[in-house]
Design a protein around this motif. Structure first.
Motif, short mmCIF file in Angstrom:
data_model
loop_
_atom_site.label_atom_id
_atom_site.label_comp_id
_atom_site.label_asym_id
_atom_site.label_seq_id
_atom_site.Cartn_x
_atom_site.Cartn_y
_atom_site.Cartn_z
N PHE A 15 -13.99 -0.26 26.31
CA PHE A 15 -13.87 -0.34 27.76
C PHE A 15 -13.93 1.04 28.41
O PHE A 15 -14.62 1.24 29.41
CB PHE A 15 -12.55 -1.04 28.13
CG PHE A 15 -12.30 -1.11 29.60
CD1 PHE A 15 -12.99 -2.01 30.38
CD2 PHE A 15 -11.40 -0.24 30.20
CE1 PHE A 15 -12.78 -2.06 31.75
CE2 PHE A 15 -11.19 -0.28 31.56
CZ PHE A 15 -11.88 -1.19 32.33
N LEU A 16 -13.22 2.02 27.81
CA LEU A 16 -13.21 3.37 28.38
C LEU A 16 -14.61 3.96 28.37
O LEU A 16 -15.09 4.54 29.35
CB LEU A 16 -12.23 4.27 27.62
CG LEU A 16 -10.75 3.91 27.80
CD1 LEU A 16 -9.87 4.82 26.98
CD2 LEU A 16 -10.35 3.99 29.27
N SER A 23 -16.78 2.27 30.91
CA SER A 23 -16.39 2.65 32.27
C SER A 23 -17.02 3.98 32.64
O SER A 23 -17.51 4.14 33.77
CB SER A 23 -14.88 2.81 32.38
OG SER A 23 -14.25 1.61 32.15
N ILE A 24 -16.99 4.92 31.70
CA ILE A 24 -17.57 6.23 31.99
C ILE A 24 -19.07 6.09 32.19
O ILE A 24 -19.65 6.65 33.11
CB ILE A 24 -17.22 7.23 30.86
CG1 ILE A 24 -15.71 7.50 30.90
CG2 ILE A 24 -18.01 8.51 31.01
CD1 ILE A 24 -15.20 8.40 29.83
N GLY A 37 -19.58 4.62 35.71
CA GLY A 37 -19.37 5.60 36.77
C GLY A 37 -20.51 6.61 36.82
O GLY A 37 -20.99 6.98 37.89
N ALA A 39 -14.72 -12.02 33.96
CA ALA A 39 -15.37 -11.81 35.26
C ALA A 39 -14.94 -10.47 35.87
O ALA A 39 -15.75 -9.76 36.46
CB ALA A 39 -15.04 -12.95 36.21
N HIS A 40 -13.67 -10.11 35.70
CA HIS A 40 -13.18 -8.85 36.27
C HIS A 40 -13.78 -7.66 35.56
O HIS A 40 -14.16 -6.67 36.19
CB HIS A 40 -11.66 -8.79 36.20
CG HIS A 40 -10.99 -9.50 37.33
ND1 HIS A 40 -11.11 -10.86 37.50
CD2 HIS A 40 -10.23 -9.06 38.35
CE1 HIS A 40 -10.43 -11.21 38.59
NE2 HIS A 40 -9.88 -10.14 39.12
N ILE A 92 -16.59 -7.48 33.96
CA ILE A 92 -18.02 -7.36 34.28
C ILE A 92 -18.22 -6.39 35.44
O ILE A 92 -19.11 -5.54 35.43
CB ILE A 92 -18.61 -8.75 34.64
CG1 ILE A 92 -18.78 -9.58 33.38
CG2 ILE A 92 -19.94 -8.61 35.36
CD1 ILE A 92 -19.25 -11.00 33.64
N SER A 93 -17.34 -6.48 36.45
CA SER A 93 -17.48 -5.63 37.64
C SER A 93 -17.19 -4.17 37.35
O SER A 93 -17.61 -3.30 38.10
CB SER A 93 -16.52 -6.10 38.73
OG SER A 93 -16.87 -7.38 39.15
N LEU A 94 -16.45 -3.90 36.28
CA LEU A 94 -16.09 -2.50 36.00
C LEU A 94 -17.09 -1.84 35.06
O LEU A 94 -17.06 -0.65 34.84
CB LEU A 94 -14.68 -2.42 35.41
CG LEU A 94 -13.58 -2.94 36.34
CD1 LEU A 94 -12.24 -2.96 35.65
CD2 LEU A 94 -13.49 -2.08 37.59
N LEU A 95 -17.99 -2.62 34.49
CA LEU A 95 -18.94 -2.07 33.52
C LEU A 95 -20.28 -1.73 34.17
O LEU A 95 -20.57 -2.16 35.28
CB LEU A 95 -19.11 -3.05 32.36
CG LEU A 95 -17.82 -3.24 31.54
CD1 LEU A 95 -18.13 -3.91 30.22
CD2 LEU A 95 -17.10 -1.93 31.29
N GLY A 142 -23.60 -1.28 35.95
CA GLY A 142 -24.69 -2.03 36.54
C GLY A 142 -24.45 -3.48 36.87
O GLY A 142 -25.35 -4.13 37.39
N THR A 143 -23.26 -4.04 36.57
CA THR A 143 -23.05 -5.45 36.85
C THR A 143 -21.83 -5.66 37.73
O THR A 143 -20.88 -4.89 37.68
CB THR A 143 -22.85 -6.26 35.55
OG1 THR A 143 -21.88 -5.61 34.75
CG2 THR A 143 -24.13 -6.40 34.78
N PHE A 168 -16.35 11.94 40.51
CA PHE A 168 -16.62 10.51 40.55
C PHE A 168 -16.20 9.89 41.89
O PHE A 168 -16.87 8.98 42.39
CB PHE A 168 -15.96 9.78 39.37
CG PHE A 168 -16.72 9.98 38.09
CD1 PHE A 168 -18.00 9.48 37.95
CD2 PHE A 168 -16.18 10.70 37.03
CE1 PHE A 168 -18.73 9.66 36.78
CE2 PHE A 168 -16.89 10.88 35.86
CZ PHE A 168 -18.16 10.37 35.74
N HIS A 220 -20.72 -2.12 44.02
CA HIS A 220 -20.92 -1.48 42.71
C HIS A 220 -20.38 -0.06 42.74
O HIS A 220 -19.65 0.36 41.85
CB HIS A 220 -22.42 -1.39 42.38
CG HIS A 220 -23.01 -2.62 41.80
ND1 HIS A 220 -22.98 -2.90 40.46
CD2 HIS A 220 -23.69 -3.65 42.36
CE1 HIS A 220 -23.61 -4.04 40.23
NE2 HIS A 220 -24.04 -4.52 41.37
N LEU A 261 -12.97 5.22 37.94
CA LEU A 261 -13.12 6.34 37.02
C LEU A 261 -12.52 7.61 37.64
O LEU A 261 -11.86 8.39 36.97
CB LEU A 261 -14.61 6.53 36.74
CG LEU A 261 -14.96 7.15 35.42
CD1 LEU A 261 -14.31 6.40 34.29
CD2 LEU A 261 -16.47 7.17 35.25
N SER A 290 -11.36 -4.89 41.19
CA SER A 290 -12.33 -5.89 40.76
C SER A 290 -12.07 -7.24 41.43
O SER A 290 -13.01 -7.96 41.76
CB SER A 290 -12.37 -6.01 39.23
OG SER A 290 -11.11 -6.32 38.75
#
Lengths: 171, 100
Positions: A75-76, A79-80, A83, A118-119, A121-124, A126-127, B18, B37, B45, B79
């Motif tokens: 996940f970390l 996330s980077i 961003g 679902a949550h 997905i929003s933090l990764l 492009g999605t 960021f 997005h 971040l 989110s």
């Protein structure tokens, strides 16, 4: 989630787990001081009782510690990447986005796992989840072909399945 | 300057970068969905890095835990908000922007 097999052992485990979570929450909120322990004990007892009271009780879900240990670094890292991806597109000379929408049918069974999915997905990269109903997540993608977006989402789904002990679910 | 201070400065700068990227993306991206997005990813971040720097400077596990807790709550709320805003937009028939 139908309560098919809530044994005494599961209940005891759940009670201990919640107690441990509340104890660490109190310790963190109190910034490690110990002088107000009696007040903390009252609050923790109330919170514990409340967490089992009907309006707050949630569907039980299964999760795995090894799944969590594998999920956190993934996940970390993602996330980077997410961003960095936004930063690259935001600072670029011309805005390079080619958005598209798609619907993803998830194999995850537990409601908690689906909401978590679902949550995340929003933090990764492009999605972005834009809707979640039954087993379908609507995804807004910032760029990339549908196949790429689906592959990334499927990889995430497999990780979430590991985290929630649903290894058989994600194909 | 100790090693911890040096690492904190680097983390702070990364966090500020960021946050700035999220704000620039928010201003420059073409529609509501693409802007969400920028907000969800870059800002989480940004706080992650700045929070890590603050946790290092605090020198206390309990305070570090508190910052971690704030970060987790921030991610959940970011989110959840973006899901609700996007869903509201879709149900009100706001069409996502497409590359012409």
């Amino acid at each position: 989630m139908p309560a098919n097999s809530i044994s005494t052992q599961t209940r005891a485990r759940e009670l201990l787990l919640r107690l441990a979570v509340l104890l660490s929450l109190w310790w963190v909120l109190d910034e490690g001081r110990a002088d107000g322990w009696w007040f903390g004990a009252i609050i923790i007892a109330c919170a514990l009782a409340l967490s089992f009271a009907a309006p707050f009780a949630r569907a039980p879900f299964r999760w795995s510690i090894t799944g969590a240990a594998r999920f956190i670094p993934y996940f970390l890292y993602e996330s980077i990447r997410g961003g960095w991806d936004v930063a690259r597109r935001a600072f670029g000379g011309a805005i390079r986005v080619e958005p598209s929408m798609l619907t993803y049918a998830t194999h995850l069974r537990q409601p908690t796992a689906r909401v978590f999915f679902a949550h995340v997905i929003s933090l990764l990269p492009g999605t972005l989840s834009t809707d979640l109903r039954e087993g379908e997540v609507t995804i807004h993608a910032l760029a990339g072909t549908e196949a790429e977006v689906r592959a990334g989402t499927r990889a995430l789904e497999a990780r979430v399945a590991q985290l929630f002990h649903e290894e058989g679910a994600a194909s | 300057m100790s090693a911890i201070d040096a690492i904190s400065v680097v983390l702070m700068l990364a966090g500020a970068f960021f946050f700035l990227a999220g704000t620039v993306g928010f201003l420059r991206f073409p529609d509501l969905f693409t802007r969400l997005h920028a907000l969800t990813k870059a800002d989480n971040l940004g706080f992650g890095f700045i929070g890590a720097a603050l946790a290092l400077q605090s020198g206390s596990w309990a305070v570090a835990g508190k910052i971690l807790l704030i970060w987790l709550l921030l991610m959940v709320s970011a989110s959840a908000c973006s899901l609700l805003v996007a869903r509201g937009a879709l149900r009100n028939r706001i069409e996502p922007w497409r590359k012409p």
